[in-house]
Design a protein around this motif. Structure first.
Motif, short mmCIF file in Angstrom:
data_model
loop_
_atom_site.label_atom_id
_atom_site.label_comp_id
_atom_site.label_asym_id
_atom_site.label_seq_id
_atom_site.Cartn_x
_atom_site.Cartn_y
_atom_site.Cartn_z
N PHE A 1 -14.82 -17.92 1.71
CA PHE A 1 -13.53 -18.61 1.61
C PHE A 1 -12.39 -17.64 1.92
CE2 PHE A 1 -9.77 -19.45 -1.02
CZ PHE A 1 -9.40 -20.68 -0.52
N TYR A 2 -12.46 -16.46 1.30
CA TYR A 2 -11.38 -15.49 1.50
C TYR A 2 -11.44 -14.87 2.89
CZ TYR A 2 -10.64 -16.43 -3.34
OH TYR A 2 -10.38 -17.09 -4.51
N ASP A 3 -12.65 -14.72 3.43
CA ASP A 3 -12.76 -14.21 4.80
C ASP A 3 -12.03 -15.14 5.76
OD1 ASP A 3 -14.25 -12.09 3.91
OD2 ASP A 3 -16.19 -12.94 4.46
N GLY A 4 -12.22 -16.43 5.53
CA GLY A 4 -11.53 -17.40 6.39
C GLY A 4 -10.03 -17.35 6.20
N LEU A 5 -9.63 -17.20 4.96
CA LEU A 5 -8.19 -17.18 4.65
C LEU A 5 -7.50 -15.98 5.31
CD1 LEU A 5 -6.20 -18.80 2.79
CD2 LEU A 5 -6.56 -16.99 1.11
N VAL A 6 -8.13 -14.81 5.22
CA VAL A 6 -7.48 -13.63 5.81
C VAL A 6 -7.52 -13.70 7.34
CG1 VAL A 6 -7.91 -12.17 3.79
CG2 VAL A 6 -9.44 -12.02 5.74
N LYS A 7 -8.51 -14.38 7.84
CA LYS A 7 -8.55 -14.56 9.30
C LYS A 7 -7.36 -15.41 9.75
CE LYS A 7 -12.01 -15.21 12.83
NZ LYS A 7 -13.28 -15.81 13.15
N LEU A 8 -7.13 -16.46 9.00
CA LEU A 8 -5.98 -17.31 9.29
C LEU A 8 -4.69 -16.49 9.18
CD1 LEU A 8 -4.54 -20.10 9.57
CD2 LEU A 8 -4.71 -20.30 7.09
N ALA A 9 -4.59 -15.72 8.10
CA ALA A 9 -3.39 -14.90 7.88
C ALA A 9 -3.21 -13.91 9.03
CB ALA A 9 -3.51 -14.14 6.56
N ALA A 10 -4.31 -13.31 9.47
CA ALA A 10 -4.23 -12.32 10.54
C ALA A 10 -3.75 -12.96 11.84
CB ALA A 10 -5.58 -11.66 10.75
N ARG A 11 -4.25 -14.13 12.11
CA ARG A 11 -3.84 -14.81 13.36
C ARG A 11 -2.36 -15.15 13.33
NH1 ARG A 11 -8.29 -19.19 15.12
NH2 ARG A 11 -6.64 -19.71 16.59
N ARG A 12 -1.93 -15.64 12.21
CA ARG A 12 -0.53 -16.04 12.11
C ARG A 12 0.40 -14.85 12.15
NH1 ARG A 12 1.02 -20.92 10.93
NH2 ARG A 12 2.96 -19.93 10.31
N ALA A 13 -0.01 -13.76 11.52
CA ALA A 13 0.90 -12.62 11.37
C ALA A 13 0.71 -11.58 12.47
CB ALA A 13 0.70 -11.99 10.00
N GLY A 14 -0.22 -11.82 13.35
CA GLY A 14 -0.44 -10.86 14.44
C GLY A 14 -1.08 -9.56 13.97
N LEU A 15 -2.00 -9.65 13.00
CA LEU A 15 -2.71 -8.45 12.53
C LEU A 15 -3.96 -8.25 13.37
CD1 LEU A 15 -3.13 -8.91 8.69
CD2 LEU A 15 -1.48 -7.45 9.84
N THR A 16 -4.32 -7.01 13.59
CA THR A 16 -5.57 -6.76 14.30
C THR A 16 -6.64 -6.41 13.29
OG1 THR A 16 -4.09 -5.62 15.78
CG2 THR A 16 -6.43 -5.58 16.34
N PHE A 17 -7.75 -7.09 13.36
CA PHE A 17 -8.89 -6.74 12.52
C PHE A 17 -9.62 -5.55 13.13
CE2 PHE A 17 -9.90 -11.14 10.49
CZ PHE A 17 -8.97 -10.87 9.50
N GLY A 18 -10.28 -4.78 12.26
CA GLY A 18 -11.16 -3.73 12.75
C GLY A 18 -12.48 -4.34 13.18
N PRO A 19 -13.49 -3.49 13.41
CA PRO A 19 -14.79 -4.00 13.84
C PRO A 19 -15.49 -4.73 12.70
CG PRO A 19 -14.89 -1.66 13.37
CD PRO A 19 -13.45 -2.04 13.24
N LYS A 20 -16.49 -5.47 13.04
CA LYS A 20 -17.35 -6.11 12.02
C LYS A 20 -18.09 -4.99 11.29
CE LYS A 20 -18.47 -10.85 12.40
NZ LYS A 20 -17.16 -11.27 12.08
N LEU A 21 -18.03 -5.03 9.98
CA LEU A 21 -18.64 -3.94 9.20
C LEU A 21 -19.87 -4.46 8.47
CD1 LEU A 21 -15.39 -2.45 7.64
CD2 LEU A 21 -16.73 -1.49 9.53
N PRO A 22 -20.97 -3.75 8.56
CA PRO A 22 -22.13 -4.16 7.76
C PRO A 22 -21.82 -3.97 6.27
CG PRO A 22 -22.67 -2.29 9.22
CD PRO A 22 -21.21 -2.54 9.35
N THR A 23 -22.51 -4.71 5.41
CA THR A 23 -22.31 -4.53 3.97
C THR A 23 -22.67 -3.10 3.60
OG1 THR A 23 -22.93 -6.80 3.67
CG2 THR A 23 -22.97 -5.44 1.70
N GLY A 24 -21.83 -2.51 2.79
CA GLY A 24 -22.09 -1.14 2.36
C GLY A 24 -21.40 -0.11 3.21
#
Ligand code: GLA
Length: 702
Positions: A621-644
């Protein structure tokens, strides 16, 4: 059923503005004045907490040699040795410490000395038993343990002045001493004696000036609690049912935090007057919340804190210490900080606690501090004690001084960190996202806990962890700070608000920022009094919603439903949202409010406000929310990170330093998508970076 992220993507595209929320780049977080590396004569502060007084002098030289061989160039000493420094009232003896400093300094090791007030001598208690604090049952503590003093006891304050003055006088010109740590882990205990009672009454009088103003602010009309004279004002303890006026309690929390600050400042003033060339700090406790660190730290040169990641492991894994580092950095405007006590072995007091960490993990945890802005790491402690309560609290060495696996791990980092110093120096964590931590709200939630399932820190982590899972740096900010450097501001459960904070949040959104609020925001004013406005109170115009119904029930199942039908569980608090100007993102799926809005977005000024009326145990749920936030605010995500795997960055003009930290026992890799330089080997790293078990990579990118 479609994936959560896809569902969020659909929501995002529906509500994406034609123009991005932000007109252009915002400045990054503010510059930081104190340079720990310069302060430590050009070296990254790499140290151990050292108690030479507990070991034969014949061992000191060998200790210093082993420290130097491990790359250690710093020690903290003395914070519990008041009686060694002042064996009798007014008779001071620093000769033992002088000898230790001489040996250490001959091995290139500098020191911070603790003012020893954390452990007042037995003779002081014998002479003035009431220097000890009084507990809530009205019983005074006795000599023993440590830090059990009353912050308002005049004898204790006088004795403090004497020892701090003597220490500062003795070391003001000694180059081996580069600074002072005030006391040790300030913050406890609460004291309910008459000194504190009078001090609280005076604090209230300073704040409110008239009893009328106080009675109005606290709403003492309730249960007929109106005060007609200042001496009637009680401390919040010992009432039937254990309940107090929440307004009085919130002021008491502020009073206690202020009292701690006053005590710190009493010492800081003496140290600065007598030894102005020495730096001043104190060792703090991360998420500890009896003190508002953002106010305490105005009197320090730099922040230092004590990091024991083992305590966070079950809570939220490596994000626990990560958030604590960021909070500590944020408590002094993001100036780089140091860890004064970094876990170096198994914790244990009178008994063993927890599991032994794989030795390599101590190094990864220490680098995690660096990744989050530490320019110094000092391990607790050099050697495990043979005496006292902490015989099971492992230091780097055990009692036998054998160079064990932890020593070798720390020595490895000691070599590496000096090689990394020129790269690290002048670099800082730069963030476009900030998490607003409200000390008033935290206190108010302690005073009137929301529901059994609610935990303020977990609310922080829900959002923080989601950004960090996508390698987005997050600053922690406080209500009095300037938010304008950020693109996204997350203010979870912002329970207590005043008009000034609302003005600043409005300005932030008006100027294009994205604000994320969550349930139970805007409920209380700064006196911890419930608002008469429709919820979320003063925040309603910003959020574009009103709340006429809510369901605190934590036992009945609830779920939240995306526009495409995908659903996720929700488990803490359910605000049932009525749309004013906002639009719905997510609805509830169960109970009489099924179909009602649970999450909304409101376009406001040049920005937007997302209101999350509930809490979900689902990370997705929160992953989706921050994705939405990033798109709206023009944030760049880093790479996909494995757990740990954690990724964090520092930067300075023209260079980015990337830390990839592997907290797991298996080899992992991260697809960075671009070639980087390994800062330790100087080699070019492939775009897919391999990180061995319990290991890390420090990479640079120009
Ligand atoms: C705290 C204190 C230290 C020591 C450690 C380990 O961080 O500051 O003096 O007691 O805990 O228990």
């Amino acid at each position: 059923m479609r994936s959560w992220n896809k569902a969020w993507g659909a929501v995002a595209s529906v509500f994406m503005l034609a123009t991005p929320i932000l007109g252009g780049q915002r400045p990054s977080s503010s510059p930081r004045p104190f340079n720990l590396i310069q302060w430590n004569h050009g070296k990254f502060v790499y140290g151990a907490d050292y108690y030479p007084e507990a070991w034969p002098e014949s061992q000191w030289g060998k200790d210093a040699e082993m420290m130097q061989a491990a790359g250690i160039n710093f020690v903290r000493m003395g914070e519990f040795s008041w009686v060694k420094m002042e064996p009798e009232e007014g008779h001071f003896d620093f000769s033992w410490l002088d000898r230790a400093l001489k040996i250490l300094s001959a091995h290139g090791i500098h020191a911070v000395l603790g003012t020893p007030t954390a452990s007042p001598p037995a003779w002081l208690y014998a002479e003035y038993p009431d220097i000890a604090a009084m507990n809530a049952e009205g019983i005074r503590y006795r000599f023993g343990s440590r830090r059990n003093y009353c912050l308002h006891n005049p004898h204790f304050l006088a004795a403090t002045r004497q020892i701090v003055t003597a220490l500062a006088e003795h070391y003001k010109d000694n180059p081996a001493v580069i600074g002072f740590q005030i006391d040790n882990e300030l913050g406890n205990p609460y004291c309910y004696d008459n000194y504190c009672l009078t001090a609280f009454q005076n604090w209230c009088r300073d704040k409110y000036k008239t009893l009328d103003a106080l009675n109005r602010a606290w709403g003492t009309v309730f249960w007929g609690h109106t005060y007609t004279a200042w001496p009637q004002i009680p401390l919040p303890w010992n009432t039937l049912y254990g309940v107090h006026n929440p307004s009085l309690e919130l002021d008491y929390d502020r009073f206690f935090s202020d009292s701690t600050k006053n005590y710190l400042e009493l010492q800081a003033r003496i140290l600065r007057r007598i030894a102005p060339t020495k730096a001043i700090t104190t060792n703090e406790m991360g998420m500890f919340d009896a003190i508002d660190y953002s106010r305490l730290n105005t009197s320090l040169d730099f922040v230092a804190w004590d990091n024991y990641p083992m305590f966070d492991q079950n809570q939220s894994d490596y994000f626990g210490p990560a958030l604590a580092h960021d909070l500590m950095r944020g408590s002094k405007h993001n100036q780089n900080f140091m860890v004064m006590e970094e876990e170096a072995g198994l914790p244990g007091w009178t008994t063993f606690w927890g599991h032994q960490a794989p030795p390599g993990l101590y190094r990864v945890w220490a680098y995690q501090a660096v990744a989050h802005g530490a320019d110094g790491v000092c391990f607790f402690r050099w050697r495990t004690s043979t005496y006292g309560t902490e015989q099971y609290w492992q230091g780097i060495l055990d009692q036998d001084s054998y160079p064990n696996s932890r020593y070798h791990v720390i020595a490895r980092m000691g070599k590496e960190i000096q090689r990394l110093t020129p790269i690290l120096e002048g670099s800082h964590v730069v963030s476009q996202v900030a998490l607003l931590v409200s000390p008033d709200s935290r206190w108010a939630f302690h005073i009137q806990p929301l529901t059994r399932g609610f935990n303020y820190n977990r609310q922080l982590h829900r959002y923080y962890d989601a950004f960090r899972r996508r390698a987005v740096n997050v600053d922690v900010t406080f209500p009095q700070d300037n938010f304008s450097a950020y693109k996204v501001l997350v203010a979870p459960s912002l329970f207590v608000v005043n008009s000034e904070l609302v003005r600043k949040l409005t300005q932030f959104v008006n100027h294009g920022g994205l604000l994320i609020l969550s349930y139970r925001s805007g409920v209380k004013d700064s006196h911890n009094v419930f608002t008469t406005r429709t919820l979320p109170g003063r925040l309603a115009p910003l959020a574009g919603i009103s709340i006429h119904d809510y369901d605190p029930e934590t036992t009945q199942p609830q779920k939240i439903v995306m526009s495409d039908g995908a659903s996720y569980p929700a488990d803490v608090w359910f605000d049932i949202l009525t749309l004013l100007t906002a639009r719905v993102l997510v609805t509830y799926g169960e109970n009489f409010y099924a179909g009602q809005p649970a999450v909304t977005i409101n376009h406001y000024g040049r920005g937007a406000v997302i209101y999350v009326g509930t809490e979900s145990p689902s990370n997705r749920f929160y992953d989706g929310l921050v994705k939405l936030a990033a798109r709206r605010a023009g944030l760049t995500f880093g790479p996909k990170l494995p757990t740990g795997i954690e990724m964090a960055t520092r930067q300075k003009p023209g260079e980015k330093i990337i830390f990839l930290l592997n907290y797991t026992g298996k080899p992992q890799s991260v697809e960075l998508g671009t070639a980087t330089r390994n800062a330790l080997t100087g080699q070019t790293e492939p775009v897919n970076v391999a990180i061995p078990p319990y290991d890390l990579r420090v990479l640079t990118q120009r």
